[in-house]
Design a protein around this motif. Structure first.
Motif, PDB file in Angstrom:
ATOM      1  N   THR A  32      10.033  -2.412   0.917  1.00 29.74           N
ATOM      2  CA  THR A  32       8.904  -1.627   1.422  1.00 29.74           C
ATOM      3  C   THR A  32       7.844  -1.596   0.331  1.00 29.74           C
ATOM      4  OG1 THR A  32      10.582  -0.275   2.492  1.00 29.74           O
ATOM      5  CG2 THR A  32       8.332   0.572   2.532  1.00 29.74           C
ATOM      6  N   THR A  33       6.612  -1.928   0.719  1.00 32.82           N
ATOM      7  CA  THR A  33       5.555  -1.947  -0.295  1.00 32.82           C
ATOM      8  C   THR A  33       4.337  -1.177   0.209  1.00 32.82           C
ATOM      9  OG1 THR A  33       4.436  -3.928   0.498  1.00 32.82           O
ATOM     10  CG2 THR A  33       6.261  -4.280  -1.024  1.00 32.82           C
ATOM     11  N   ALA A  34       3.536  -0.732  -0.739  1.00 36.53           N
ATOM     12  CA  ALA A  34       2.263  -0.087  -0.392  1.00 36.53           C
ATOM     13  C   ALA A  34       1.255  -0.416  -1.481  1.00 36.53           C
ATOM     14  CB  ALA A  34       2.444   1.421  -0.282  1.00 36.53           C
ATOM     15  N   PHE A  35      -0.002  -0.194  -1.182  1.00 40.40           N
ATOM     16  CA  PHE A  35      -1.091  -0.432  -2.139  1.00 40.40           C
ATOM     17  C   PHE A  35      -1.045  -1.882  -2.651  1.00 40.40           C
ATOM     18  CE2 PHE A  35       0.494   4.037  -2.796  1.00 40.40           C
ATOM     19  CZ  PHE A  35      -0.389   4.610  -1.897  1.00 40.40           C
ATOM     20  N   ASP A  36      -1.051  -2.837  -1.694  1.00 41.12           N
ATOM     21  CA  ASP A  36      -1.044  -4.272  -2.007  1.00 41.12           C
ATOM     22  C   ASP A  36       0.114  -4.650  -2.928  1.00 41.12           C
ATOM     23  OD1 ASP A  36      -3.345  -4.851  -0.468  1.00 41.12           O
ATOM     24  OD2 ASP A  36      -4.614  -4.112  -2.097  1.00 41.12           O
ATOM     25  N   GLY A  37       1.257  -4.047  -2.703  1.00 43.95           N
ATOM     26  CA  GLY A  37       2.456  -4.423  -3.460  1.00 43.95           C
ATOM     27  C   GLY A  37       2.641  -3.677  -4.772  1.00 43.95           C
ATOM     28  N   GLU A  38       1.708  -2.764  -5.088  1.00 42.96           N
ATOM     29  CA  GLU A  38       1.820  -2.007  -6.351  1.00 42.96           C
ATOM     30  C   GLU A  38       3.026  -1.070  -6.338  1.00 42.96           C
ATOM     31  OE1 GLU A  38      -1.559   0.258  -7.924  1.00 42.96           O
ATOM     32  OE2 GLU A  38      -2.757  -1.522  -7.448  1.00 42.96           O
ATOM     33  N   LYS A  39       3.269  -0.436  -5.170  1.00 38.97           N
ATOM     34  CA  LYS A  39       4.437   0.433  -5.020  1.00 38.97           C
ATOM     35  C   LYS A  39       5.471  -0.356  -4.209  1.00 38.97           C
ATOM     36  CE  LYS A  39       5.966   4.917  -3.336  1.00 38.97           C
ATOM     37  NZ  LYS A  39       5.649   6.304  -3.099  1.00 38.97           N
ATOM     38  N   MET A  40       6.691  -0.450  -4.725  1.00 38.79           N
ATOM     39  CA  MET A  40       7.684  -1.310  -4.091  1.00 38.79           C
ATOM     40  C   MET A  40       9.065  -0.679  -4.211  1.00 38.79           C
ATOM     41  SD  MET A  40       8.183  -5.318  -5.029  1.00 38.79           S
ATOM     42  CE  MET A  40       6.491  -5.539  -5.465  1.00 38.79           C
ATOM     43  N   GLU A  41       9.802  -0.678  -3.107  1.00 34.34           N
ATOM     44  CA  GLU A  41      11.141  -0.090  -3.114  1.00 34.34           C
ATOM     45  C   GLU A  41      11.952  -0.701  -1.969  1.00 34.34           C
ATOM     46  OE1 GLU A  41      12.382   4.427  -2.883  1.00 34.34           O
ATOM     47  OE2 GLU A  41      10.432   4.243  -3.862  1.00 34.34           O
ATOM     48  N   ALA A  42      13.258  -0.779  -2.149  1.00 32.45           N
ATOM     49  CA  ALA A  42      14.119  -1.199  -1.037  1.00 32.45           C
ATOM     50  C   ALA A  42      14.699   0.068  -0.411  1.00 32.45           C
ATOM     51  CB  ALA A  42      15.228  -2.103  -1.542  1.00 32.45           C
ATOM     52  N   LEU A  43      14.424   0.273   0.871  1.00 33.53           N
ATOM     53  CA  LEU A  43      14.900   1.481   1.559  1.00 33.53           C
ATOM     54  C   LEU A  43      16.070   1.095   2.464  1.00 33.53           C
ATOM     55  CD1 LEU A  43      11.477   3.110   2.564  1.00 33.53           C
ATOM     56  CD2 LEU A  43      12.876   3.597   0.552  1.00 33.53           C
ATOM     57  N   GLN A  44      17.211   1.710   2.204  1.00 32.73           N
ATOM     58  CA  GLN A  44      18.424   1.367   2.935  1.00 32.73           C
ATOM     59  C   GLN A  44      18.215   1.463   4.441  1.00 32.73           C
ATOM     60  OE1 GLN A  44      21.768   3.727   1.773  1.00 32.73           O
ATOM     61  NE2 GLN A  44      23.206   2.075   2.117  1.00 32.73           N
ATOM     62  N   ASN A  45      18.637   0.414   5.152  1.00 30.03           N
ATOM     63  CA  ASN A  45      18.626   0.408   6.621  1.00 30.03           C
ATOM     64  C   ASN A  45      17.252   0.146   7.242  1.00 30.03           C
ATOM     65  OD1 ASN A  45      20.310   0.488   8.840  1.00 30.03           O
ATOM     66  ND2 ASN A  45      19.933   2.646   9.261  1.00 30.03           N
ATOM     67  N   LYS A  46      16.190   0.024   6.415  1.00 33.61           N
ATOM     68  CA  LYS A  46      14.859  -0.123   7.007  1.00 33.61           C
ATOM     69  C   LYS A  46      14.701  -1.433   7.766  1.00 33.61           C
ATOM     70  CE  LYS A  46      11.188  -1.491   5.582  1.00 33.61           C
ATOM     71  NZ  LYS A  46       9.844  -1.995   5.287  1.00 33.61           N
ATOM     72  N   GLY A  47      15.297  -2.513   7.234  1.00 34.17           N
ATOM     73  CA  GLY A  47      15.185  -3.812   7.908  1.00 34.17           C
ATOM     74  C   GLY A  47      15.754  -3.745   9.317  1.00 34.17           C
ATOM     75  N   ARG A  48      16.915  -3.141   9.435  1.00 30.03           N
ATOM     76  CA  ARG A  48      17.577  -3.026  10.734  1.00 30.03           C
ATOM     77  C   ARG A  48      16.737  -2.144  11.685  1.00 30.03           C
ATOM     78  NH1 ARG A  48      20.863   1.024  12.459  1.00 30.03           N
ATOM     79  NH2 ARG A  48      22.063   0.508  14.312  1.00 30.03           N
ATOM     80  N   VAL A  49      16.294  -1.012  11.162  1.00 33.18           N
ATOM     81  CA  VAL A  49      15.526  -0.071  11.997  1.00 33.18           C
ATOM     82  C   VAL A  49      14.239  -0.738  12.492  1.00 33.18           C
ATOM     83  CG1 VAL A  49      14.212   2.104  11.944  1.00 33.18           C
ATOM     84  CG2 VAL A  49      16.525   2.002  10.982  1.00 33.18           C
ATOM     85  N   ASN A  50      13.519  -1.410  11.603  1.00 34.78           N
ATOM     86  CA  ASN A  50      12.264  -2.042  12.018  1.00 34.78           C
ATOM     87  C   ASN A  50      12.493  -3.211  12.974  1.00 34.78           C
ATOM     88  OD1 ASN A  50      10.691  -0.244  10.667  1.00 34.78           O
ATOM     89  ND2 ASN A  50       9.823  -1.692   9.211  1.00 34.78           N
ATOM     90  N   ASN A  51      13.578  -3.952  12.773  1.00 33.39           N
ATOM     91  CA  ASN A  51      13.882  -5.062  13.674  1.00 33.39           C
ATOM     92  C   ASN A  51      14.112  -4.544  15.095  1.00 33.39           C
ATOM     93  OD1 ASN A  51      14.601  -7.742  14.472  1.00 33.39           O
ATOM     94  ND2 ASN A  51      16.768  -7.228  14.223  1.00 33.39           N
ATOM     95  N   LEU A  52      14.920  -3.499  15.215  1.00 37.75           N
ATOM     96  CA  LEU A  52      15.246  -2.966  16.547  1.00 37.75           C
ATOM     97  C   LEU A  52      14.044  -2.248  17.154  1.00 37.75           C
ATOM     98  CD1 LEU A  52      18.881  -1.710  15.815  1.00 37.75           C
ATOM     99  CD2 LEU A  52      18.155  -3.893  16.809  1.00 37.75           C
ATOM    100  N   PHE A  53      13.286  -1.537  16.329  1.00 40.01           N
ATOM    101  CA  PHE A  53      12.074  -0.836  16.777  1.00 40.01           C
ATOM    102  C   PHE A  53      11.063  -1.856  17.298  1.00 40.01           C
ATOM    103  CE2 PHE A  53       9.734   3.248  16.170  1.00 40.01           C
ATOM    104  CZ  PHE A  53       8.485   2.846  16.567  1.00 40.01           C
ATOM    105  N   ASN A  54      10.828  -2.898  16.499  1.00 42.53           N
ATOM    106  CA  ASN A  54       9.859  -3.922  16.868  1.00 42.53           C
ATOM    107  C   ASN A  54      10.241  -4.597  18.191  1.00 42.53           C
ATOM    108  OD1 ASN A  54       7.724  -6.029  16.330  1.00 42.53           O
ATOM    109  ND2 ASN A  54       9.553  -7.313  16.292  1.00 42.53           N
ATOM    110  N   ALA A  55      11.525  -4.957  18.332  1.00 44.44           N
ATOM    111  CA  ALA A  55      11.961  -5.650  19.554  1.00 44.44           C
ATOM    112  C   ALA A  55      11.746  -4.755  20.772  1.00 44.44           C
ATOM    113  CB  ALA A  55      13.431  -6.055  19.431  1.00 44.44           C
TER     114      ALA A  55
END
Ligand code: 5GP
Length: 236
Positions: A32-55
């Motif tokens: 997860t990034t913000a401010f053109d990549g200046e702030k960056m973190e891996a948030l547990q489960n976000k990939g799965r949540v966004n994949n299912l949300f997007n679909a």
């Protein structure tokens, strides 16, 4: 569908090639990034949540007659999509003032935009995604006049479908960003629709339930994405 290589790794998603040149695998990562990549973190489960949300959202849009690149969900964090030739612009619609329009024009956060405001931005991190207009797009060859007209029409159509979808879950769709691409001569919705690329406020408390929680360090980022998803009917 087997992945054959990495075509492109973005800030939150990786695009994989397949044996079929018309199809790609979109991998939603936890990054997860913000401010053109200046702030960056891996948030547990976000990939799965966004994949299912997007679909879920893409299928709702398809049902409303808006063509998208989504073909199928392949796994928790991967979806099969059509290989679009992406147009390098971002289409933003604002129903309420928030984010960059507040900073740029000094309008009050939360002010209703009636009619909604449409803005184009150039997809270019090095230039910090500058705001552009239809003349820039046509003159610099980023898209044709006809592509521009279709992107605008489709982005507003998405607004009609999603405003009521979220309203039914007591959520205000404040603004969102869409990206489009060409497939067999048609303009299709690409990229993703998730709380990473839109603003959603609780209609009763006005609490922020989207990526602003990450940008502003409010915590409970993925939990809020899941709460939004559950309210509109996503099964996680
Ligand atoms: P703003 O112009 O206020 O920063 O953004 C308007 C809307 O578009 C917000 O919902 C924001 O999340 C989304 N947006 C704008 N640029 C980007 C971008 O580069 N990536 C993502 N994920 N969303 C963006």
């Amino acid at each position: 569908m087997e992945k054959t290589g990495v075509l492109y790794a973005g800030k939150a998603k990786t695009v994989h090639t397949t044996a079929d040149e018309n199809l790609m695998v979109l991998e939603f990562r936890n990054d997860t990034t913000a401010f053109d990549g200046e702030k960056m973190e891996a948030l547990q489960n976000k990939g799965r949540v966004n994949n299912l949300f997007n679909a879920f959202v893409m299928k709702k849009l398809q049902a409303a007659g808006i063509e998208t690149h989504l073909v199928d969900v392949l796994s928790d964090h991967e979806s099969l999509v059509r290989n679009l030739k992406m147009l390098p612009v971002e289409c933003v619609v604002r129903n309420r003032a928030a984010g960059s329009i507040v900073r740029r024009l000094g309008v009050e956060e939360g002010a209703e935009m009636n009619p909604p405001i449409f803005e184009f931005f150039l997809k270019n991190d090095a230039l910090h995604d500058p705001m552009i207009n239809e003349y820039h797009i046509e003159t610099f060859g980023w898209a044709t006049k006809d592509d521009i007209a279709q992107m605008k029409e489709l982005t507003f159509k998405v607004n009609e479908v999603l405003k009521s979808l979220f309203a039914a879950g007591d959520l205000i769709l404040v603004d969102y960003k869409l990206e489009f691409g060409l497939f067999e001569g048609r303009v299709l919705l690409g990229d993703e629709f998730s709380p990473d690329g839109c603003r959603l406020w609780d209609a009763n408390t006005m609490e922020k339930m989207d990526k602003d929680r990450f940008r502003q360090g409010l915590g409970s980022v993925v939990e809020s994405y899941m709460e939004v998803g559950r309210r509109i009917g996503v099964e996680f």
